[in-house]
Design an enzyme around this catalytic site. Structure first.
Site, PDB file in Angstrom:
ATOM      1  N   LYS A   1       7.366   3.970  -0.480  1.00 28.10           N
ATOM      2  CA  LYS A   1       7.496   5.430  -0.461  1.00 28.10           C
ATOM      3  C   LYS A   1       8.433   5.907   0.641  1.00 28.10           C
ATOM      4  O   LYS A   1       9.160   6.872   0.489  1.00 28.10           O
ATOM      5  CB  LYS A   1       6.125   6.068  -0.251  1.00 28.10           C
ATOM      6  CG  LYS A   1       5.325   6.265  -1.504  1.00 28.10           C
ATOM      7  CD  LYS A   1       4.301   7.365  -1.295  1.00 28.10           C
ATOM      8  CE  LYS A   1       3.865   7.963  -2.609  1.00 28.10           C
ATOM      9  NZ  LYS A   1       2.858   9.007  -2.414  1.00 28.10           N
TER      10      LYS A   1
ATOM     11  N   ASN B   1      11.673  -3.975   8.133  1.00 29.90           N
ATOM     12  CA  ASN B   1      12.873  -4.265   7.329  1.00 29.90           C
ATOM     13  C   ASN B   1      13.930  -3.175   7.511  1.00 29.90           C
ATOM     14  O   ASN B   1      15.129  -3.446   7.508  1.00 29.90           O
ATOM     15  CB  ASN B   1      12.509  -4.402   5.846  1.00 29.90           C
ATOM     16  CG  ASN B   1      11.888  -5.751   5.553  1.00 29.90           C
ATOM     17  OD1 ASN B   1      12.580  -6.745   5.424  1.00 29.90           O
ATOM     18  ND2 ASN B   1      10.560  -5.790   5.504  1.00 29.90           N
TER      19      ASN B   1
ATOM     20  N   HIS C   1       6.688 -10.576  13.732  1.00 25.00           N
ATOM     21  CA  HIS C   1       5.464  -9.757  13.695  1.00 25.00           C
ATOM     22  C   HIS C   1       4.471 -10.238  14.759  1.00 25.00           C
ATOM     23  O   HIS C   1       3.347  -9.756  14.812  1.00 25.00           O
ATOM     24  CB  HIS C   1       4.767  -9.904  12.336  1.00 25.00           C
ATOM     25  CG  HIS C   1       5.522  -9.303  11.183  1.00 25.00           C
ATOM     26  ND1 HIS C   1       6.130  -8.069  11.245  1.00 25.00           N
ATOM     27  CD2 HIS C   1       5.747  -9.756   9.920  1.00 25.00           C
ATOM     28  CE1 HIS C   1       6.690  -7.803  10.070  1.00 25.00           C
ATOM     29  NE2 HIS C   1       6.473  -8.815   9.267  1.00 25.00           N
TER      30      HIS C   1
ATOM     31  N   GLY D   1       7.790  -0.748   9.322  1.00 25.79           N
ATOM     32  CA  GLY D   1       9.179  -0.398   9.021  1.00 25.79           C
ATOM     33  C   GLY D   1      10.149  -1.436   9.552  1.00 25.79           C
ATOM     34  O   GLY D   1      11.319  -1.134   9.817  1.00 25.79           O
TER      35      GLY D   1
HETATM   36  P1  A3P Z   1       5.556   2.597   2.833  1.00 27.57           P
HETATM   37  O1  A3P Z   1       4.766   1.482   2.227  1.00 27.57           O
HETATM   38  O2  A3P Z   1       4.684   3.608   3.526  1.00 27.57           O
HETATM   39  O3  A3P Z   1       6.499   3.227   1.873  1.00 27.57           O
HETATM   40  P2  A3P Z   1       7.962  -3.350   6.715  1.00 27.57           P
HETATM   41  O4  A3P Z   1       9.426  -3.401   6.488  1.00 27.57           O
HETATM   42  O5  A3P Z   1       7.590  -3.566   8.141  1.00 27.57           O
HETATM   43  O6  A3P Z   1       7.219  -4.193   5.746  1.00 27.57           O
HETATM   44  O7  A3P Z   1       7.521  -1.833   6.443  1.00 27.57           O
HETATM   45  C1  A3P Z   1       7.543  -1.298   5.139  1.00 27.57           C
HETATM   46  C2  A3P Z   1       7.477   0.201   5.209  1.00 27.57           C
HETATM   47  O8  A3P Z   1       8.742   0.737   5.681  1.00 27.57           O
HETATM   48  C3  A3P Z   1       7.253   0.790   3.833  1.00 27.57           C
HETATM   49  O9  A3P Z   1       6.450   1.957   4.004  1.00 27.57           O
HETATM   50  C4  A3P Z   1       8.673   1.128   3.417  1.00 27.57           C
HETATM   51  O10 A3P Z   1       8.781   2.054   2.366  1.00 27.57           O
HETATM   52  C5  A3P Z   1       9.229   1.671   4.720  1.00 27.57           C
HETATM   53  N1  A3P Z   1      10.693   1.702   4.722  1.00 27.57           N
HETATM   54  C6  A3P Z   1      11.535   0.691   4.373  1.00 27.57           C
HETATM   55  N2  A3P Z   1      12.815   1.095   4.457  1.00 27.57           N
HETATM   56  C7  A3P Z   1      12.787   2.375   4.880  1.00 27.57           C
HETATM   57  C8  A3P Z   1      13.824   3.348   5.124  1.00 27.57           C
HETATM   58  N3  A3P Z   1      15.106   3.069   4.976  1.00 27.57           N
HETATM   59  N4  A3P Z   1      13.426   4.568   5.555  1.00 27.57           N
HETATM   60  C9  A3P Z   1      12.115   4.859   5.721  1.00 27.57           C
HETATM   61  N5  A3P Z   1      11.107   3.999   5.462  1.00 27.57           N
HETATM   62  C10 A3P Z   1      11.436   2.763   5.050  1.00 27.57           C
END
Ligand code: A3P
Length: 303
Positions: free
Chosen positions: A260, A70, A118, A68
């Site tokens: 998701k 981003n 990361h 999460g």
């Molecule tokens: P999912 O693939 O389970 O949906 P990162 O940013 O570290 O790559 O992580 C991506 C994950 O964070 C994804 O999970 C994404 O959907 C979720 N994500 C991104 N923005 C979000 C938000 N505003 N609220 C909840 N989850 C979020």
């Protein structure tokens, strides 16, 4: 859209286009036994990090891929700019400039810098741990992280695809993915968690009560915000709101990154055996630590 923003999006879009033409062998390089994507980093960049100088007011966010980052990146930028009272225009410029950890540019950025990584502690600049810079560490339960990373790996053209979930699962468990093992990464950060300049937060607690999570983060960094600021930022950084704007903010990878956004989607993928194997590994590596409660492992990860 500012030039910095356009450049950041163009970099990822270019990597996606290059990925289509690359062989799997060209996509990855290994540094100290861990894999990284060639389109985003190089051994030289990782080596040069050793001499990167942290500043006492740096805001650092560290998290394994797909935890999460981003989302929390955007939350942090909103909190920081509300505290600093930037104008909309100033905020846009800052967000764009700080998006990537490009050393030469990072060195020139005005304070407060927001740095997202990361990498695990042992690969970060030693100055991150020696001064007063504060580090926020994001964790997410391994089952949802694994599923999220599976989709990411198979959709991002610059990463080699897996032919099946089972093949991917073995790679996740053995740490044969870019940025290495989820378990090594999380165990190592957990060992630093009592450091006064380090705070840990979980994806699960942010999902349950984002305003409370943001208040803890603001207190840690010494940001001062009103109740109205917190609720405005919660709305602006909801999954729906971020997904809707994802093409604008992240280009072609937006749709892949904002998938998701829920807790528990692992249930659609894990077999009974895989679930048991993950529970055993989690217990062996992280059982008895405070992370079990932070991720609510017993609520969200038990069959
Ligand atoms: P999912 O693939 O389970 O949906 P990162 O940013 O570290 O790559 O992580 C991506 C994950 O964070 C994804 O999970 C994404 O959907 C979720 N994500 C991104 N923005 C979000 C938000 N505003 N609220 C909840 N989850 C979020």
């Amino acid at each position: 859209m500012s030039r910095n923003r356009e450049r950041a999006i163009a970099t990822v879009d270019k990597a996606l286009a290059e990925g289509e033409k690359m062989t799997p062998a060209d996509m990855l390089f290994s540094y100290k036994g861990v894999l990284y994507p060639t389109t985003f980093s190089s051994p030289e960049t990782l080596e040069a990090l050793k001499s990167f100088e942290a500043r006492s007011d740096d805001v650092i966010l560290a998290g394994y891929p797909k935890t999460g980052t981003n989302w929390l990146d955007q939350i942090l930028r909103e909190l920081e700019s509300a505290d600093a009272r930037y104008t909309e225009e100033e905020m846009k410029e800052r967000m764009d400039a700080e998006k990537e950890l490009e050393l030469s540019r990072m060195k020139k950025l005005p304070s407060r810098r927001i740095i997202v990584t990361h990498l695990p502690p042992h690969l970060l600049p030693p100055s991150f741990f020696q001064g007063k810079a504060k580090i926020l560490v994001l964790v997410r339960n391994p089952k949802d992280t694994a599923v999220s990373y599976y989709h990411f790996y198979n959709k991002m053209t610059m990463l080699p695809s897996f032919s099946s979930w089972d093949e991917y699962f073995a790679a996740f468990m053995n740490g044969k993915l870019t940025w290495g093992s989820y378990f090594d990464h999380t165990v190592e950060w957990n060992k630093h968690s009592d450091h006064e300049n380090i705070m840990m937060i979980s994806y699960e607690e942010l999902q349950e009560d984002q305003v409370l999570g943001m208040k803890k983060i603001a207190a840690f960094f010494g940001f001062s915000l009103s109740e109205e600021d917190f609720s405005r930022i919660a709305k602006k950084t909801s999954f729906q709101a971020m997904k809707e704007k994802s093409y604008e903010t992240h280009g072609k990878s937006g749709d892949i990154l904002f998938r998701k956004g829920v807790v528990g989607s692992w249930r659609e993928f894990f077999s009974e055996t895989q679930n048991e194997e993950m529970d055993r590994k989690f217990e062996e590596c992280l059982g008895g630590t405070k992370l079990v409660a932070m991720m609510k492992y017993d609520v969200y990860c038990k069959a």
